[in-house]
Design an enzyme around this catalytic site. Structure first.
Site, PDB file in Angstrom:
ATOM      1  N   SER A 165       0.842  -1.188   0.000  1.00 21.91           N
ATOM      2  CA  SER A 165       0.000   0.000   0.000  1.00 21.91           C
ATOM      3  C   SER A 165       0.881   1.243   0.000  1.00 21.91           C
ATOM      4  O   SER A 165       2.037   1.195   0.457  1.00 21.91           O
ATOM      5  CB  SER A 165      -0.885   0.017   1.248  1.00 21.91           C
ATOM      6  OG  SER A 165      -1.507   1.275   1.441  1.00 21.91           O
ATOM      7  N   TYR A 191       0.465  -0.374  10.745  1.00 24.33           N
ATOM      8  CA  TYR A 191       0.098  -0.687   9.363  1.00 24.33           C
ATOM      9  C   TYR A 191       1.245  -0.332   8.420  1.00 24.33           C
ATOM     10  O   TYR A 191       1.619  -1.122   7.544  1.00 24.33           O
ATOM     11  CB  TYR A 191      -1.160   0.079   8.976  1.00 24.33           C
ATOM     12  CG  TYR A 191      -1.634  -0.197   7.560  1.00 24.33           C
ATOM     13  CD1 TYR A 191      -2.235  -1.406   7.240  1.00 24.33           C
ATOM     14  CD2 TYR A 191      -1.484   0.769   6.560  1.00 24.33           C
ATOM     15  CE1 TYR A 191      -2.674  -1.663   5.952  1.00 24.33           C
ATOM     16  CE2 TYR A 191      -1.925   0.520   5.268  1.00 24.33           C
ATOM     17  CZ  TYR A 191      -2.525  -0.698   4.966  1.00 24.33           C
ATOM     18  OH  TYR A 191      -2.952  -0.957   3.679  1.00 24.33           O
TER      19      TYR A 191
END
Length: 344
Positions: A165, A191
């Site tokens: 991502s 994350y």
């Protein structure tokens, strides 16, 4: 001649013929995967489900390991060539059980799509005490890939795709405290480091695996509202991220990264099947092509907050996620944390 992507050697467009608005259906058109076997983690929802549909439509047999088999069975109903198995990426024994069953079938594995992921979760730990985003997004996939290595080699031409991502910009990998044992937990830092790990893992895996016919890629799919990643956010928080308009409607603009599920899956499918990548590996992709190195990103994360308020600037790969020494160091700590020797 340089044959690896350390320091971003190959991070430049290959003129794929596709763009940010391309869909997985467009990318898979004309590609024949008859006789090929694929495994797609998280392949029963969101981008993973779109990926499964595309691969199956091209004739591949697609195996979907799922934590929630009941939900997966319902979502996969009617899709041809799909096999459903039980697996939980946060449970090492579950991963071993799944891989042992697959290896016993003696089938080669042509495509391993490490797609499953979690985001925006409160602090949670697996049975080993590892932070859940690191455990799910990276360590589980590291173990899965290691256990399936023989089947990947047996394919005589395999690809491993790690869905990362742009969120890797949130954090470098923190080798001193990867599990937030001695620092305040911030969910986006957790994350971010897990997504940085996805890129570093792909980089090192490709360099080690290419002589065995196994290439690896990472990617950013885009910002897709329909995925399960948002389940921990309120509507107000989502609106603040710029994915909803003032009336609460989803904004669709692929040029800004605001994509449909089919557009989000396109880069995964392209990385898994494109002939333009036959001689290139270890690269980070976005918008159905190889991404450029992000010249703004740096280790101090300067300019970060202002970019977060302009989704059009959320592109490119940070140089720290392509560093050779860091990639090798990640491999070592991943073996230590999982207890799995991944010797290639």
């Amino acid at each position: 001649m340089t044959q690896n992507n350390y320091q971003g050697t190959f991070q430049k467009s290959v003129n794929s013929g596709f763009n940010a608005a391309s869909t997985s259906t467009e990318v898979i058109e004309g590609i024949n995967l008859n006789g090929k076997t694929a495994i797609v983690t998280g392949g029963y929802a969101g981008i993973g489900l779109e990926t499964v549909k595309a691969l199956a439509s091209a004739g591949a047999t697609v195996i979907v390991p799922a934590r929630n088999v009941e939900k997966a069975s319902k979502n996969l109903e009617g899709i041809p060539n799909v096999e459903l198995e039980r697996m939980d990426l946060m449970d090492p024994a579950s991963i071993d059980s799944f891989t042992e069953k697959f290896l016993s079938s003696k089938r080669p594995l042509h495509l391993l799509i490490n797609n499953a992921g979690i985001m925006w979760v409160p602090l949670q730990r697996d049975s080993r005490g590892y932070e859940s985003q690191l455990s799910t997004n990276h360590l589980g996939h590291f173990q899965l890939t290691a256990r399936l290595w023989k089947a990947l080699v047996d394919a005589n031409g395999a690809r491993v795709i790690n869905v990362s991502s742009w969120g890797h910009h949130f954090s470098m990998f923190n080798f001193e405290d990867p599990n937030f044992e001695n620092r305040e937990y911030q969910t986006l830092l957790g994350y971010g480091q897990s997504k940085t790990a996805n890129i570093l893992f792909s980089l090192e895996l490709d360099n080690r695996g290419k002589s065995f016919g196994v290439r690896s890629y990472s990617l950013h799919p885009g910002a897709i509202v329909e995925t399960d990643l948002k389940r921990h956010l309120t509507s107000e928080e989502l609106s603040g991220l710029g994915v909803y308009d003032k009336d609460g409607n989803v904004i669709r603009d692929a040029s800004k990264g605001l994509k449909t599920l089919a557009q989000g899956a396109s880069t995964t499918v392209w990385a898994a099947t494109s002939g333009k990548l036959n001689e290139i590996g270890g690269v980070y992709c976005e918008n159905t092509d190889i991404a450029e190195i992000d010249k703004i990103a740096n280790e101090n994360h300067e300019h970060f907050s202002e970019r977060m308020n302009d989704i059009e600037k959320l592109s490119g790969v940070a140089a720290y996620a392509l560093d050779e020494a860091t990639a090798k160091r990640l491999w070592t700590i991943s073996e230590k944390l999982t207890g799995v020797e991944f010797n290639i």
